[in-house]
Every structure is written in C-alpha cells, then in structure tokens.
Design a protein around this motif. Structure first.
Motif, PDB file in Angstrom:
ATOM      1  N   GLY A 136      -1.730  10.149 -17.057  1.00 19.04           N
ATOM      2  CA  GLY A 136      -0.902  10.382 -15.883  1.00 19.04           C
ATOM      3  C   GLY A 136      -1.651  10.134 -14.590  1.00 19.04           C
ATOM      4  N   LEU A 137      -2.919  10.536 -14.535  1.00 25.68           N
ATOM      5  CA  LEU A 137      -3.717  10.329 -13.334  1.00 25.68           C
ATOM      6  C   LEU A 137      -3.967   8.847 -13.089  1.00 25.68           C
ATOM      7  N   GLY A 138      -4.291   8.111 -14.172  1.00 26.29           N
ATOM      8  CA  GLY A 138      -4.530   6.674 -14.022  1.00 26.29           C
ATOM      9  C   GLY A 138      -3.291   5.933 -13.550  1.00 26.29           C
ATOM     10  N   LYS A 139      -2.153   6.224 -14.161  1.00 29.25           N
ATOM     11  CA  LYS A 139      -0.905   5.573 -13.748  1.00 29.25           C
ATOM     12  C   LYS A 139      -0.507   5.991 -12.338  1.00 29.25           C
ATOM     13  N   ALA A 140      -0.750   7.258 -12.005  1.00 34.24           N
ATOM     14  CA  ALA A 140      -0.404   7.738 -10.665  1.00 34.24           C
ATOM     15  C   ALA A 140      -1.250   7.043  -9.602  1.00 34.24           C
ATOM     16  N   VAL A 141      -2.532   6.864  -9.871  1.00 30.78           N
ATOM     17  CA  VAL A 141      -3.412   6.175  -8.913  1.00 30.78           C
ATOM     18  C   VAL A 141      -2.969   4.727  -8.739  1.00 30.78           C
ATOM     19  N   LEU A 142      -2.673   4.054  -9.836  1.00 25.63           N
ATOM     20  CA  LEU A 142      -2.235   2.656  -9.754  1.00 25.63           C
ATOM     21  C   LEU A 142      -0.941   2.535  -8.958  1.00 25.63           C
ATOM     22  N   LEU A 143       0.023   3.405  -9.250  1.00 23.17           N
ATOM     23  CA  LEU A 143       1.300   3.362  -8.530  1.00 23.17           C
ATOM     24  C   LEU A 143       1.102   3.709  -7.057  1.00 23.17           C
ATOM     25  N   ALA A 144       0.248   4.689  -6.772  1.00 24.29           N
ATOM     26  CA  ALA A 144       0.013   5.078  -5.380  1.00 24.29           C
ATOM     27  C   ALA A 144      -0.634   3.950  -4.591  1.00 24.29           C
ATOM     28  N   VAL A 145      -1.605   3.251  -5.203  1.00 21.25           N
ATOM     29  CA  VAL A 145      -2.274   2.136  -4.517  1.00 21.25           C
ATOM     30  C   VAL A 145      -1.275   1.015  -4.219  1.00 21.25           C
ATOM     31  N   LEU A 146      -0.425   0.692  -5.195  1.00 19.87           N
ATOM     32  CA  LEU A 146       0.583  -0.352  -4.982  1.00 19.87           C
ATOM     33  C   LEU A 146       1.579   0.060  -3.899  1.00 19.87           C
ATOM     34  N   THR A 147       1.983   1.321  -3.909  1.00 16.76           N
ATOM     35  CA  THR A 147       2.945   1.792  -2.917  1.00 16.76           C
ATOM     36  C   THR A 147       2.334   1.796  -1.520  1.00 16.76           C
ATOM     37  N   VAL A 148       1.069   2.190  -1.423  1.00 22.59           N
ATOM     38  CA  VAL A 148       0.388   2.173  -0.120  1.00 22.59           C
ATOM     39  C   VAL A 148       0.310   0.752   0.426  1.00 22.59           C
ATOM     40  N   ALA A 149      -0.013  -0.217  -0.451  1.00 20.85           N
ATOM     41  CA  ALA A 149      -0.075  -1.618  -0.015  1.00 20.85           C
ATOM     42  C   ALA A 149       1.297  -2.104   0.455  1.00 20.85           C
ATOM     43  N   LEU A 150       2.356  -1.749  -0.286  1.00 22.02           N
ATOM     44  CA  LEU A 150       3.707  -2.140   0.115  1.00 22.02           C
ATOM     45  C   LEU A 150       4.103  -1.492   1.438  1.00 22.02           C
ATOM     46  N   SER A 151       3.729  -0.234   1.632  1.00 18.97           N
ATOM     47  CA  SER A 151       4.063   0.472   2.871  1.00 18.97           C
ATOM     48  C   SER A 151       3.363  -0.156   4.071  1.00 18.97           C
ATOM     49  N   HIS A 152       2.110  -0.572   3.879  1.00 22.13           N
ATOM     50  CA  HIS A 152       1.392  -1.237   4.971  1.00 22.13           C
ATOM     51  C   HIS A 152       1.990  -2.615   5.265  1.00 22.13           C
ATOM     52  N   TRP A 153       2.544  -3.252   4.254  1.00 25.10           N
ATOM     53  CA  TRP A 153       3.203  -4.546   4.483  1.00 25.10           C
ATOM     54  C   TRP A 153       4.527  -4.360   5.238  1.00 25.10           C
ATOM     55  N   LEU A 154       5.264  -3.307   4.885  1.00 22.71           N
ATOM     56  CA  LEU A 154       6.533  -3.047   5.556  1.00 22.71           C
ATOM     57  C   LEU A 154       6.322  -2.565   6.989  1.00 22.71           C
ATOM     58  N   PHE A 155       5.339  -1.708   7.189  1.00 22.78           N
ATOM     59  CA  PHE A 155       5.068  -1.131   8.514  1.00 22.78           C
ATOM     60  C   PHE A 155       3.595  -1.326   8.837  1.00 22.78           C
TER      61      PHE A 155
END
Length: 343
Positions: A136-155
C-alpha cells in the motif's frame, strides 16, 4: 490582497486539485490503504512548490525502500525483545525528526516516520499484514508522485515566483529538544498500534501529523494549534460525510474533497488571512482525510460508521491532548534547564 502574479492562488488550486485527484484515483483503483495516497500527495504539495525531477523521484523511491527495510528489520526485535524494540523505535523517531529540524528534507523525515511506525507495528501482528502495508505504501507513493506531477502541469508555478521560504536549520541543542517532544508524541500511538495494528493505523497517521506540527508549535500555542485543528478536522469530516451521504458516488467524493480542500488551502496560503498558522490548516486537512477515508472503509465493510467515528475521534482528541501536555512539559523542563545554566 494577492496580485495577478501572486503564486499563492496557483498553489492553492494545485494542492486542492492534486489531493482530490489522488483521493479519487486511490479509491477508484481500490488501493490497499486508500487514504494513504492523498495524505502523501497533500504532504508533498504542501512542502514543494516545484515538481519532482527524475533524479528526485528515483531518490524518493530509494528512500521508500530504505524505510520499508528498516521497518521489517525491527519486527523480530519487537516480537522477542519488546522493550528494547520499543526503545530503538523511539530512538529512530528522535533521529528522524532531528534530521528534518537540522536542515534535512522535512518530506523525507515524514516518509521515514510513516514507514518506520506503520510497517514495524503491523509486522508484529502478522508478517502478511506488514507486506500489505508495504504494498500500500509503495502504490501510494507512486500514485502521489504521478498526481503531484499532473497537478504541477495543470497549475504550473509562475516563472518569476520566488521559491518558498526554507525553514532555517536549528541549533543542535534546540533541534534535539524539539525532536524529543515530537518523538514522544508519536510513540504512544505506536504502542497502541502494537496492540491492534489494523484498528489503530489511523491513529498512527494522526500522531505523525501532530509530530510534524509540534516541531513548529510553541507551548503557549499548543492547545489552540493542536486541539483546535483536530476539532475543526472532525467537524469538517462530519459535514463532508453528511453531504456525501445524500448521493454517494466517486465523482461526488472527488468534487466535495476539491471544494473542502480549496476552502482550507485559501487559509493555508493566506489568500484569506487568519490568525492561525499554516500548520493549523494543514493538520485540519490531514484529520479530515484520515477520518473520512476510514469512515468510507467502515461503510464498505458493513460496520457502524457513526460509532466507529465517535471512537476514532475520541482517540484523536486523546492523542492531541497528550501531545499538548508533552509540548508543555518538555518546554518547561528545557526553560528551567536554560535558566539554571545561565545562572
């Protein structure tokens, strides 16, 4: 009033959208610990104004592996020599917080504390549960990193925006005192998790958030900062659950989280100035996500959501009151020692 070039509005939108997207993706993908990914995304977005580079992403993955490895190594010690194991965990917590206070990356310190406590506590109950937490921690970190990158691209951050103020490194003696009180805040929650890791996992996450918050909280402000943010997070969770109960749906879950995070992010970045510190609003968001996420899990499992929420909120308040007492006692002892040395 913020100007057109003020980056705070972008940061508020980025934090709210990133946290809400990560929450929707985590529950949509049915991750093992679904509320963990939005929490990690929230910590990352609140502490970084720039997206992670490839090198930083690899470093974060390496750090997660190191964290999980250290937690697994502590499991035999906690099972066969529990007193020594608990003392070693307390020592590791102290050095993790001291690292963040002495010029280290606070995000890395947070990940270390989460991995150290969650994995070692769950592993004492069942090794398979520890592996589930690692997954769960590994998947959560991967998803969080991808979401952070997408958020920086959007804003994206404006090109001329100044970098966020870096916390100055404290003197070794002061960093040690503050790290001690932060470790003492997290340790009782860890002891509770040794009794029943599955039930007390949210309490660990709450204690980790409090441990980070007491690093920047003074004794005279501890009650208002720690207890006030916990009570506000609980109240917001009740309002959120009532709104979501009207029409339970994943997309409405996302939309309501986006709205609540936007309201709190405006306070966090002082777009709507208040007398409270940024840590107050960040801890309120953390409390909201933990309580709400666990209530969703209780609903799926067929448990009584309201009684479980009442018990969990009571534990959160108890842990917070203990944190206030720890801050007061440690600071009082430190000031007495300083006066004794000066005289």
């Amino acid at each position: 009033m913020p100007t057109e070039r003020d980056p705070r509005s972008q940061r508020a939108l980025r934090l709210a959208s990133g946290t809400a997207l990560c929450l929707a993706a985590s529950y949509g993908l049915s991750l093992p610990i679904p509320f963990l990914a939005p929490l990690l995304a929230l910590f990352m977005l609140a502490s970084m104004n720039r997206p992670l580079s490839l090198k930083a992403g690899l470093g974060l993955a390496l750090m997660v592996m190191l964290t999980t490895g250290s937690g697994l190594l502590l499991i035999p010690l906690l099972q066969y020599v529990p007193l020594s194991g608990v003392l070693l965990v307390g020592l590791c917590l102290f050095y993790c917080f001291r690292y963040g206070l002495h010029g280290g990356n606070p995000l890395v310190a947070t990940f270390l504390v989460i991995g150290l406590t969650l994995i070692s506590a769950t592993g004492t109950s069942a090794f398979s549960l520890a592996l589930l937490v690692i997954e769960g921690l590994g998947k959560a970190v991967l998803l969080a990193v991808l979401t952070v990158a997408l958020s920086h691209w959007l804003f994206p951050e404006p090109a001329n925006a100044p970098a966020g103020p870096r916390q100055p490194a404290l003197a070794p003696a002061e960093a040690s005192w503050i790290a001690l009180r932060a470790a003492l805040v997290v340790l009782p929650a860890f002891l509770l998790a040794l009794i029943d890791p599955a039930s007390y996992m949210p309490v660990i996450m709450k204690a980790v958030s409090l441990g980070q918050q007491v690093c920047s909280t003074k004794a005279r402000d501890a009650g208002r900062e720690l207890l006030g943010s916990t009570l506000l997070g609980g109240l917001l969770a009740i309002l959120f659950w009532g709104a979501l109960s009207i029409l339970p749906h994943l997309w409405l879950f996302f939309m309501w989280m986006l709205l609540f995070c936007l309201l709190l992010a405006r306070k966090l970045y002082a777009l709507s100035p208040t007398r409270q510190s940024p840590g107050f609003w960040l801890n309120s968001m953390v409390t909201l996500i933990i309580l709400l996420g666990q209530s969703v899990q209780d609903s799926v499992a067929g448990k009584d959501v309201y009684s479980a929420f009442a018990v969990r909120m009571g534990l959160f308040i108890a842990v917070t009151l203990y944190a206030c007492g720890a801050v007061y006692l440690i600071d009082t002892r430190r000031h007495r020692r300083q006066r004794r040395v000066s005289t």
